[in-house]
Design a protein around this motif. Structure first.
Motif, PDB file in Angstrom:
ATOM      1  N   ASP A  24       6.437   1.730   6.209  1.00 23.86           N
ATOM      2  CA  ASP A  24       5.028   1.301   6.137  1.00 23.86           C
ATOM      3  C   ASP A  24       4.279   2.152   5.131  1.00 23.86           C
ATOM      4  O   ASP A  24       3.705   3.168   5.494  1.00 23.86           O
ATOM      5  N   HIS A  26       0.837  -1.206   0.000  1.00 29.40           N
ATOM      6  CA  HIS A  26       0.000   0.000   0.000  1.00 29.40           C
ATOM      7  C   HIS A  26       0.870   1.254   0.000  1.00 29.40           C
ATOM      8  O   HIS A  26       1.967   1.262   0.548  1.00 29.40           O
ATOM      9  N   ASP A  32       4.604  -6.166   4.590  1.00 31.32           N
ATOM     10  CA  ASP A  32       3.903  -5.052   5.241  1.00 31.32           C
ATOM     11  C   ASP A  32       3.816  -5.293   6.749  1.00 31.32           C
ATOM     12  O   ASP A  32       2.848  -4.926   7.386  1.00 31.32           O
ATOM     13  N   GLU A  41      -5.233   1.300   2.922  1.00 32.96           N
ATOM     14  CA  GLU A  41      -4.898   0.324   3.967  1.00 32.96           C
ATOM     15  C   GLU A  41      -4.938   0.934   5.350  1.00 32.96           C
ATOM     16  O   GLU A  41      -5.481   0.354   6.287  1.00 32.96           O
ATOM     17  N   GLU A  42      -4.369   2.130   5.496  1.00 39.03           N
ATOM     18  CA  GLU A  42      -4.253   2.732   6.824  1.00 39.03           C
ATOM     19  C   GLU A  42      -5.581   3.255   7.366  1.00 39.03           C
ATOM     20  O   GLU A  42      -5.684   3.616   8.531  1.00 39.03           O
TER      21      GLU A  42
HETATM   22 ZN   LIG Z   1       1.234  -1.146   6.325  1.00 38.54          ZN
END
Ligand SMILES: [Zn+2]
Length: 473
Positions: free
Chosen positions: A127, A94, A191, A161-162
């Motif tokens: 990330d 992501h 990830d 994603e977050e």
């Molecule tokens: Zn992540």
């Protein structure tokens, strides 16, 4: 040996890869933000930046919209190579990030990557922009050395994603099970993080979750304790008793039947905890606690990864300000969650919890209104560490790090993992490249230069080992 040539290429081009990561970090693709700048950046990091990079390595990029009216950023489906003689590896990652600003306590600008002492600081470095770029860099290195890529690659890269809102992407993935996701042999996700700072890990399991709200209503309005205290079945007392009846201070869940479906420990699994590089004292000091509910390394790891846990999170409607208030709240809602492990079923767990609370409530003699609802649920996930995907990951780790990977699980939940396994019908493996102290989601997020470089070598080796195993080597 051709892989050494790829490694040498990666060593020689590190400055390019750092610039690339710095460029990606500079795009403030903050997930699910209302700020126009962030909304545009989250779209642009996929539509412009990532798409351009993928096309530069020859991938066919298909931008897929999810949701209505562009309410979500698009998802990238990309394909690189369709050779029938090669295995096909699916890569998930992501390009959105957690919010970050200097005033949160960052030492450097979060969206201006800064390298200090071999650590690249910036939001998204670990990330998950760094790992996504590590894939692209590793593939490009093969190409620039004129070495055929050992596998076909498909990418799923997203920008939500977050935000924790993975529903629309999960729907898209499942609807494409016989389309884009057909013919995939292995999925590899980078990830998550190593368990510590020194030993590489391969992650083969995640816990699931069910989140509960238990609402207790004892009167039609808040009451004065001096006037009515003593004659009312107080809702707070009942709610606290309900919450207390489900979990002991030592973490034992006291709901009848809750452990019934927990997979029994095999001797192989028991043995797998022995070699894991994990220091109890370091862990305790990271948390700032003096005593844990379990004493041994295996006991602690098992209760973080392979046994369920119940946590009480809060009580909505309860008096929680400073000072004194002599209120009997009329209605409150307790919030708690249970982390699920194989083979627990969220629906069965929900039924057990509801039955427990109903029977507890009946035993109190109160006629308060008690209702239980769930707000989120996800199954746990468990990979098979003996399959060819994991064998390739293990071999690649030894090749790059000269030691065996620790086999780890995560205590949290990443629903997309299970969705990808369902859609592809094939093995999913998590192959982290970042260190435990990278501070994903935190201030001063960073990725070590060494982890970035070794991560590229790891992914390059993984692709090579997949092809070797396919050839029976
Ligand atoms: Zn992540």
């Amino acid at each position: 040996m051709s892989l050494q040539q790829v490694f040498d290429h990666l060593d020689a081009n590190m400055s390019t890869y750092k610039t690339r990561l710095s460029d990606a970090v500079a795009i403030p693709s903050v997930s699910n933000s209302q700020e126009t700048e962030h909304v545009e950046a989250t779209r642009s990091v996929l539509e412009d930046y990532t798409r351009c990079l993928l096309e530069s390595i020859g991938a066919t990029v298909d931008m897929r919209e999810i949701g209505d009216n562009q309410e979500y950023p698009p998802v990238i489906f990309a394909t690189l190579g369709t050779s029938a003689s090669k295995k096909t590896v699916l890569v998930y990652g992501h390009m959105d990030v957690q919010p970050a600003q200097m005033s949160d306590g960052w030492d450097t600008e979060p969206f201006a990557m800064t390298t200090i002492d071999g650590k690249m600081y910036g939001r998204g470095t670990t990330d998950d922009k760094g790992p996504v770029l590590a894939w692209i860099n590793a593939i490009e290195a093969y190409q620039q050395e004129n070495i055929p890529l050992p596998v076909n690659i498909k990418f799923v890269l997203e920008g939500m994603e977050e935000s924790g809102d993975s529903g629309p992407l999960q729907d898209l993935i499942l609807s494409e099970a016989d389309g884009f996701f057909a013919g995939i042999d292995y999925t590899c996700i980078s990830d998550n993080y190593w368990l510590g700072q020194n030993t590489p890990c391969i992650t083969y399991g995640l816990r699931g979750i069910v989140y509960f709200h238990v609402n207790v209503k004892c009167a039609k309005k808040d009451l004065h304790s001096g006037v009515h205290g003593g004659v009312v079945y107080e809702g707070m007392a009942e709610l606290c008793a309900i919450l207390n009846s489900m979990v002991a201070p030592n973490g034992d869940i006291t709901i009848t039947g809750i452990n019934r479906d927990v997979l029994p420990m095999t001797p192989e699994e028991e043995a797998s905890y022995g070699p894991i590089d994990f220091n109890i004292d370091t862990y305790k000091s990271e948390l700032g606690v003096t005593k844990l509910t379990h004493r041994t390394k295996a006991g602690i790891l098992q209760h973080r990864w392979r046994y369920p846990s119940l946590s009480i999170h809060g009580i909505e409607g309860a008096f929680s300000d400073a000072g004194d208030k002599t209120v009997i709240p009329a209605e409150i809602t307790g919030k708690f969650s249970i982390r699920l492990v194989p083979d627990m079923d969220p629906q069965k767990v929900t039924n057990l919890v509801k039955a427990h609370i109903r029977s507890f409530h009946n035993s109190t003699g109160s006629e308060n209104e008690v209702t239980v609802s769930t707000t989120a649920s996800a199954f746990s996930w468990l990979g098979d560490t003996s399959d060819a995907n994991y064998t390739a990951g293990k071999r690649a780790t030894v090749r790059v790090h000269h030691k065996a990977a620790d086999l780890t699980r995560e205590g949290g939940s990443i629903p997309i993992t299970l969705t990808l396994q369902e859609a592809t019908g094939a093995s999913v493996m998590m192959l982290p490249i970042g260190s435990s102290d990278d501070g994903a989601h935190s201030q001063n997020e960073k990725l070590n230069v060494s982890n970035y470089l070794n991560g590229m070598k790891l992914l390059a080796s993984y692709m090579y080992e997949v092809s070797q195993l396919a050839a029976g080597r």
